[in-house]
Design an enzyme around this catalytic site. Structure first.
Site: not given
Length: 384
Positions: A137, A247, A343-344, A370
Site C-alpha cells: 500500500s 478503482e 448453510h451449516g 487495505t
C-alpha cells in the site's frame, strides 16, 4: 410481505445491457469456470468474445474503437452480473475500470491509436504493476527503477500480486525515474509483451479467485522506449492518486453485488433446508440474522448508488472512495461469513456457491489499498 425492492439508479438501457451480459456469462463463462479454476487462468479467446460484444472498455472514445459511453452504471452492471455468476476469473473490471483509464486519460494521441483499439477488442490484455515484494500500500516505498538512457529507460525491479499478470500484453509499471525526488520521482511506463528482460514468474496459488491469473513479474535491464512513458516524467504518483477513486468505487461495486448475491443464496437455502421438522428459516435466530443481512445490503446499495452518481458527475473525491472501499468490503466479509454459517456444514463444501463466495471475498479488504490505508486517507481528510 416481500422485502423492499433494491434501490436503483439504472435506466432501461442499463437493464438491456444487463440482459446481454447475463446471456454472455451463462453461455461463455459459467459452463467453463470450474475448469478455469483448476487451470488458474481464463483463455484469451474469452477476452476476444467479450470484445466482440462490446463488454470491454465501453468508455473509450469511438475513434479508438470504443462506444464512448462514460457512464459508470454500465461498469456497475457488468460487475454485478459477474458476481451473480460467480465469475471471478475474467479480469474484465480490472482491465476496464482500473487500467485502461490511465491510457485514455494520460496517453498521447500516438499511444491511444497504438493501444486502445486492441484493448477494446480484447486482443490486448492489460495489467498494472504497483505492488512489490517490499512495498504494498505504500507507493512511495517503490524500489523499481527506470534510468534515463536518452531515447529509452532501463527498467529494473520486481512486482508481485499482479492481476492479469500471465495474460497481459501491456503492463503499466510504476517505477522510480528519480530516486531522490520522493513521490515526484515516480513515473508510469508501459511495458509490452516480448520486451527483452521482461519475465513472468509463477502464476500465484491463491486462497480464492483461482481462475484469475495473478503473477510475479520481473524486469532486468528492460529497454523501454521514451514513447512508452505514460504522462509526464515524475507525474506517476499524482496520476495514481487521481485514478484510484474509480478503482476503489469499482471494488465497492463488486462488494455490494456480492453482498446481495449471498443474501439471495442464503434466503433460498433457509427456506428449503429443514431441521427439527421445519425450514430453518422459521427459527427466530435465522430470521434475525437474515433481517440484519437484508438491512445491511439495502444500506450498502443506497451508499454505492450515491458513490456511482457522484463518480459520473466528477464529484467522487479520494475520501468518499476510501469510505466506500473499506466499508463495503468489510461488510462483505461479515455478510458472507453469516451466510456460510446459515448453510451449516454444506457451506464448507466447495460445490456450494457460498463456499466459493467466502474464499473469493477475503482479498477484497486487501487489494486496491487495505482497510487500514482507507481509514488513514479518511482521517487525514478530516484534518487529523
Amino acid at each position: 410481505m416481500a422485502a423492499p425492492a433494491r434501490p436503483s439508479i439504472l435506466e432501461a438501457e442499463h437493464e438491456d445491457f444487463r440482459a446481454m451480459v447475463r446471456a454472455f456469462l451463462e453461455k461463455e463463462v459459467v459452463p467453463h469456470h470450474a475448469q478455469w479454476e483448476r487451470d488458474g487462468i481464463v483463455p484469451r479467446e474469452l477476452w476476444l468474445r467479450a470484445g466482440e460484444l462490446g463488454l470491454l472498455c465501453f468508455d473509450v472514445d469511438e475513434q479508438y474503437g470504443g462506444a464512448g459511453i462514460k457512464d459508470f452504471r454500465y461498469n456497475m452492471v457488468l460487475g454485478e452480473e459477474m458476481g451473480r455468476a460467480g465469475a471471478s476469473g475474467p479480469g474484465f473490471p480490472v482491465h476496464t475500470d482500473i487500467i485502461v483509464p490511465y491510457i485514455s486519460s494520460l496517453g498521447t494521441q500516438e499511444q491511444k491509436q497504438r493501444w486502445l483499439p486492441g484493448l477494446v477488442s480484447g486482443e490486448l490484455i492489460s495489467a498494472i504493476a504497483m505492488t512489490e515484494p517490499g512495498a504494498g500500500s505504500d507507493l512511495q516505498g517503490i524500489r523499481t527503477t527506470a534510468t534515463d538512457q536518452g531515447d529509452h529507460y532501463l527498467l529494473n525491479g520486481s512486482k508481485t500480486f499482479i492481476s492479469n499478470g500471465i495474460n497481459a500484453d501491456l503492463v503499466i509499471v510504476v517505477a522510480r525515474t528519480d530516486p531522490d525526488a520522493g513521490h515526484q520521482g515516480i513515473s508510469l511506463l508501459v511495458v509490452e509483451r516480448g520486451m527483452e528482460g521482461f519475465e513472468r514468474g509463477r502464476n500465484l496459488d491463491k486462497m480464492g479467485m483461482h481462475a484469475q491469473d495473478t503473477a510475479e513479474l520481473s524486469f532486468t535491464d528492460v529497454r523501454v522506449p521514451k514513447e512508452n512513458l505514460l504522462g509526464a516524467e515524475g507525474s506517476g504518483f499524482i496520476s495514481l492518486m487521481v485514478n484510484l477513486p474509480q478503482e476503489r468505487i469499482s471494488i465497492a461495486c463488486l462488494a455490494v453485488a456480492a453482498i446481495e448475491h449471498v443474501l439471495d443464496l442464503t434466503l433460498t437455502y433457509v427456506k428449503e433446508r429443514e431441521a427439527f421438522g421445519r425450514p430453518i428459516g422459521a427459527f427466530q435466530n435465522t430470521r434475525f440474522v437474515l433481517a440484519e443481512m437484508a438491512t445491511e445490503a439495502h444500506v450498502a446499495r443506497v451508499f454505492i448508488n450515491d458513490c456511482v452518481t457522484r463518480l459520473n458527475a466528477g464529484e467522487a473525491d479520494p475520501s468518499l472512495a476510501a469510505m466506500a472501499k473499506w466499508w463495503t468490503t468489510e461488510l462483505q466479509k461479515k455478510v458472507v461469513d453469516a451466510g456460510l454459517q446459515m448453510h451449516g456444514g454444506y457451506g464448507y463444501m466447495s460445490e456450494y456457491p457460498i463456499s466459493k463466495a467466502y474464499t473469493d471475498t477475503r482479498i477484497q479488504t486487501i487489494y486496491g489499498g487495505t482497510t487500514e490505508i482507507q481509514k488513514e486517507i479518511i482521517g487525514r481528510s478530516l484534518g487529523l
